[in-house]
Design a protein around this motif. Structure first.
Motif, PDB file in Angstrom:
ATOM      1  N   VAL A   1       0.819  -1.216   0.000  1.00  0.00           N
ATOM      2  CA  VAL A   1       0.000   0.000   0.000  1.00  0.00           C
ATOM      3  C   VAL A   1       0.850   1.262   0.000  1.00  0.00           C
ATOM      4  N   LEU A   2       2.164   1.110   0.186  1.00  0.00           N
ATOM      5  CA  LEU A   2       3.063   2.263   0.188  1.00  0.00           C
ATOM      6  C   LEU A   2       3.645   2.473  -1.204  1.00  0.00           C
ATOM      7  N   PRO A   3       4.219   3.631  -1.501  1.00  0.00           N
ATOM      8  CA  PRO A   3       4.779   3.881  -2.835  1.00  0.00           C
ATOM      9  C   PRO A   3       5.816   2.835  -3.215  1.00  0.00           C
ATOM     10  N   LEU A   4       5.758   2.401  -4.471  1.00  0.00           N
ATOM     11  CA  LEU A   4       6.702   1.391  -4.940  1.00  0.00           C
ATOM     12  C   LEU A   4       8.082   1.988  -5.169  1.00  0.00           C
ATOM     13  N   VAL A   5       8.138   3.240  -5.599  1.00  0.00           N
ATOM     14  CA  VAL A   5       9.417   3.881  -5.901  1.00  0.00           C
ATOM     15  C   VAL A   5       9.890   4.627  -4.657  1.00  0.00           C
ATOM     16  N   LEU A   6      10.878   4.068  -3.978  1.00  0.00           N
ATOM     17  CA  LEU A   6      11.458   4.663  -2.786  1.00  0.00           C
ATOM     18  C   LEU A   6      12.972   4.580  -2.878  1.00  0.00           C
ATOM     19  N   THR A   7      13.642   5.449  -2.152  1.00  0.00           N
ATOM     20  CA  THR A   7      15.097   5.373  -2.112  1.00  0.00           C
ATOM     21  C   THR A   7      15.518   4.160  -1.287  1.00  0.00           C
ATOM     22  N   PRO A   8      16.747   3.659  -1.471  1.00  0.00           N
ATOM     23  CA  PRO A   8      17.193   2.499  -0.691  1.00  0.00           C
ATOM     24  C   PRO A   8      17.107   2.715   0.815  1.00  0.00           C
ATOM     25  N   SER A   9      17.461   3.916   1.295  1.00  0.00           N
ATOM     26  CA  SER A   9      17.384   4.167   2.734  1.00  0.00           C
ATOM     27  C   SER A   9      15.939   4.157   3.217  1.00  0.00           C
ATOM     28  N   GLU A  10      15.022   4.686   2.408  1.00  0.00           N
ATOM     29  CA  GLU A  10      13.606   4.654   2.784  1.00  0.00           C
ATOM     30  C   GLU A  10      13.091   3.220   2.833  1.00  0.00           C
ATOM     31  N   VAL A  11      13.492   2.402   1.869  1.00  0.00           N
ATOM     32  CA  VAL A  11      13.083   0.998   1.880  1.00  0.00           C
ATOM     33  C   VAL A  11      13.632   0.298   3.115  1.00  0.00           C
ATOM     34  N   PHE A  12      14.882   0.600   3.461  1.00  0.00           N
ATOM     35  CA  PHE A  12      15.510  -0.044   4.624  1.00  0.00           C
ATOM     36  C   PHE A  12      14.714   0.249   5.894  1.00  0.00           C
ATOM     37  N   PHE A  13      14.474   1.523   6.167  1.00  0.00           N
ATOM     38  CA  PHE A  13      13.773   1.884   7.400  1.00  0.00           C
ATOM     39  C   PHE A  13      12.310   1.444   7.355  1.00  0.00           C
ATOM     40  N   LEU A  14      11.707   1.458   6.180  1.00  0.00           N
ATOM     41  CA  LEU A  14      10.330   1.009   6.057  1.00  0.00           C
ATOM     42  C   LEU A  14      10.210  -0.482   6.380  1.00  0.00           C
ATOM     43  N   LEU A  15      11.074  -1.297   5.767  1.00  0.00           N
ATOM     44  CA  LEU A  15      11.027  -2.732   6.030  1.00  0.00           C
ATOM     45  C   LEU A  15      11.393  -3.045   7.474  1.00  0.00           C
ATOM     46  N   ALA A  16      12.377  -2.340   8.014  1.00  0.00           N
ATOM     47  CA  ALA A  16      12.760  -2.560   9.408  1.00  0.00           C
ATOM     48  C   ALA A  16      11.588  -2.255  10.339  1.00  0.00           C
TER      49      ALA A  16
ATOM     50  N   VAL B   1       9.312 -10.809  -4.698  1.00  0.00           N
ATOM     51  CA  VAL B   1       8.077 -10.407  -5.383  1.00  0.00           C
ATOM     52  C   VAL B   1       8.147  -8.956  -5.863  1.00  0.00           C
ATOM     53  N   GLY B   2       9.324  -8.336  -5.766  1.00  0.00           N
ATOM     54  CA  GLY B   2       9.495  -6.990  -6.296  1.00  0.00           C
ATOM     55  C   GLY B   2       9.123  -5.874  -5.355  1.00  0.00           C
ATOM     56  N   LEU B   3       8.958  -6.159  -4.052  1.00  0.00           N
ATOM     57  CA  LEU B   3       8.582  -5.123  -3.086  1.00  0.00           C
ATOM     58  C   LEU B   3       9.721  -4.789  -2.133  1.00  0.00           C
ATOM     59  N   GLY B   4      10.923  -5.231  -2.467  1.00  0.00           N
ATOM     60  CA  GLY B   4      12.066  -4.982  -1.606  1.00  0.00           C
ATOM     61  C   GLY B   4      12.922  -3.847  -2.126  1.00  0.00           C
ATOM     62  N   PHE B   5      14.224  -4.053  -2.060  1.00  0.00           N
ATOM     63  CA  PHE B   5      15.161  -3.010  -2.465  1.00  0.00           C
ATOM     64  C   PHE B   5      15.170  -2.856  -3.980  1.00  0.00           C
ATOM     65  N   PRO B   6      15.314  -1.627  -4.466  1.00  0.00           N
ATOM     66  CA  PRO B   6      15.330  -1.404  -5.920  1.00  0.00           C
ATOM     67  C   PRO B   6      16.672  -1.805  -6.514  1.00  0.00           C
ATOM     68  N   ASP B   7      16.646  -2.149  -7.794  1.00  0.00           N
ATOM     69  CA  ASP B   7      17.861  -2.444  -8.532  1.00  0.00           C
ATOM     70  C   ASP B   7      18.643  -1.129  -8.729  1.00  0.00           C
TER      71      ASP B   7
END
Length: 334
Positions: free
Chosen positions: A176-191, A266-272
């Motif tokens: 439900v969150l934006p798919l395009v995020l910076t790596p640091s945003e993905v890190f803290f979001l997943l954590a 499934v493509g919802l983790g860290f961006p390439d």
């Protein structure tokens, strides 16, 4: 013995993550377009004539573009350069890279990405486990100490989270969150997501231990001598749950490693091109020939297995650290 093996495996993974810039021959995003899915390069010390040399490799020559089949070009030796350019070892010729674990479908060094991926996956799992411990410890400690309505409200909240399928909750929250995020945003979001999902398991155990310890003589004496509620909880009751929390951390870390891999798969983790074990497995899953022709692309799965095995062996060999926790859980109703 088993605990020693587990400690060695975990220490090896942590060392690889910390020393990734030194151990990895290349950057995580370095590409070699002419070496798509190239097999691992094998160091040699003897050439075809039987002469001995310092360690060297042969460059790969593409034999079939369709099959992505390579063979060694033995017409020229490529020496290995040690402690050059900030790397432990690398090929002296940039056109003939050292591919210890082969290359992926984008021509990137799998071994280098595996080392840098350990940094991402292990640090995320550790941060999420720390967050789950803090949240669970605070919630469980307050519930066990306060009792009454506060205990009921906090425990019903943890029950609600626990009955939900953890992986589906993580998937839903991330989706439900934006798919395009910076790596640091993905890190803290997943954590943060993993910490919230894992906290109830810590909270219930801490609550049971605090509730039991609060009735013991030392806690009653400390309260009678004028210890405040905060001091009693932080200095006396919560430390009693250290063994249980240590065991829970060793259980949560491998669970979070697998969860990150699942979300990235499934493509919802860290961006390439950010390297993590999950993104590497996601890239490998796009190649239907990976099992038969490019098995080195599955090296992240092997790394995950070894880390999870090591943590479980550590847990098996250190059961005494939480020997009192099950007793407290048995003596206290949920």
């Amino acid at each position: 013995m088993t605990r020693g093996v587990g400690v060695a495996l975990v220490a090896l993974a942590v060392t690889a993550a910390v020393a990734a810039p030194l151990v990895a021959p290349h950057a995580a995003d370095a590409r070699f377009p002419g070496l798509l899915n190239a097999p691992p390069t094998v160091p040699h010390v003897i050439d075809d004539s039987g002469a001995w040399h310092a360690p060297f490799i042969y460059r790969w020559r593409l034999v079939s573009q369709l099959e992505q089949r390579y063979e060694e070009d033995r017409s020229q030796r490529v020496p290995l350069a040690w402690f050059s350019g900030g790397h432990l070892v690398a090929a002296a010729d940039a056109a003939a890279p050292l591919l210890i674990a082969g290359a992926d479908s984008f021509g990137r060094d799998v071994f280098s990405r595996l080392m840098f991926g350990a940094r991402t996956s292990l640090s995320l799992a550790a941060a999420a486990a720390l967050g789950a411990t803090l949240i669970g410890g605070i919630v469980g400690g307050l519930a066990g100490y306060a009792g009454g309505a506060a205990d009921d409200v906090l425990m019903r909240g943890t029950d609600f989270v626990m009955v939900l399928p953890a992986m589906y909750v993580a998937l839903a929250l991330r989706a439900v969150l934006p798919l395009v995020l910076t790596p640091s945003e993905v890190f803290f979001l997943l954590a943060g997501i993993f910490a919230v999902v894992g906290a109830p398991f810590v909270a219930r155990g801490v609550r049971a231990i605090v509730r039991t310890e609060r009735r013991l003589e030392y806690a009653v004496a400390a309260e009678a001598l004028g210890a405040t509620s905060a001091r009693l909880l932080l200095r006396h009751l919560l430390p009693a749950a250290r063994g249980f929390v240590a065991v829970e951390v060793t259980l949560l870390v491998p669970a979070f490693i697998v969860a990150e891999a699942t979300l990235s798969y499934v493509g919802l983790g860290f961006p390439d091109p950010i390297a993590s074990w999950g993104t590497m497995l996601h890239d490998a899953s796009t190649n239907i020939r990976v099992f038969a022709d490019f098995p080195w692309l599955l090296s992240p799965a092997v790394a995950m297995f070894l880390v999870v095995l090591g943590l479980n062996l550590v847990l098996q060999g250190d059961r005494s650290a939480a020997a009192f926790a099950p007793e407290a859980l048995r003596r206290t109703s949920p």
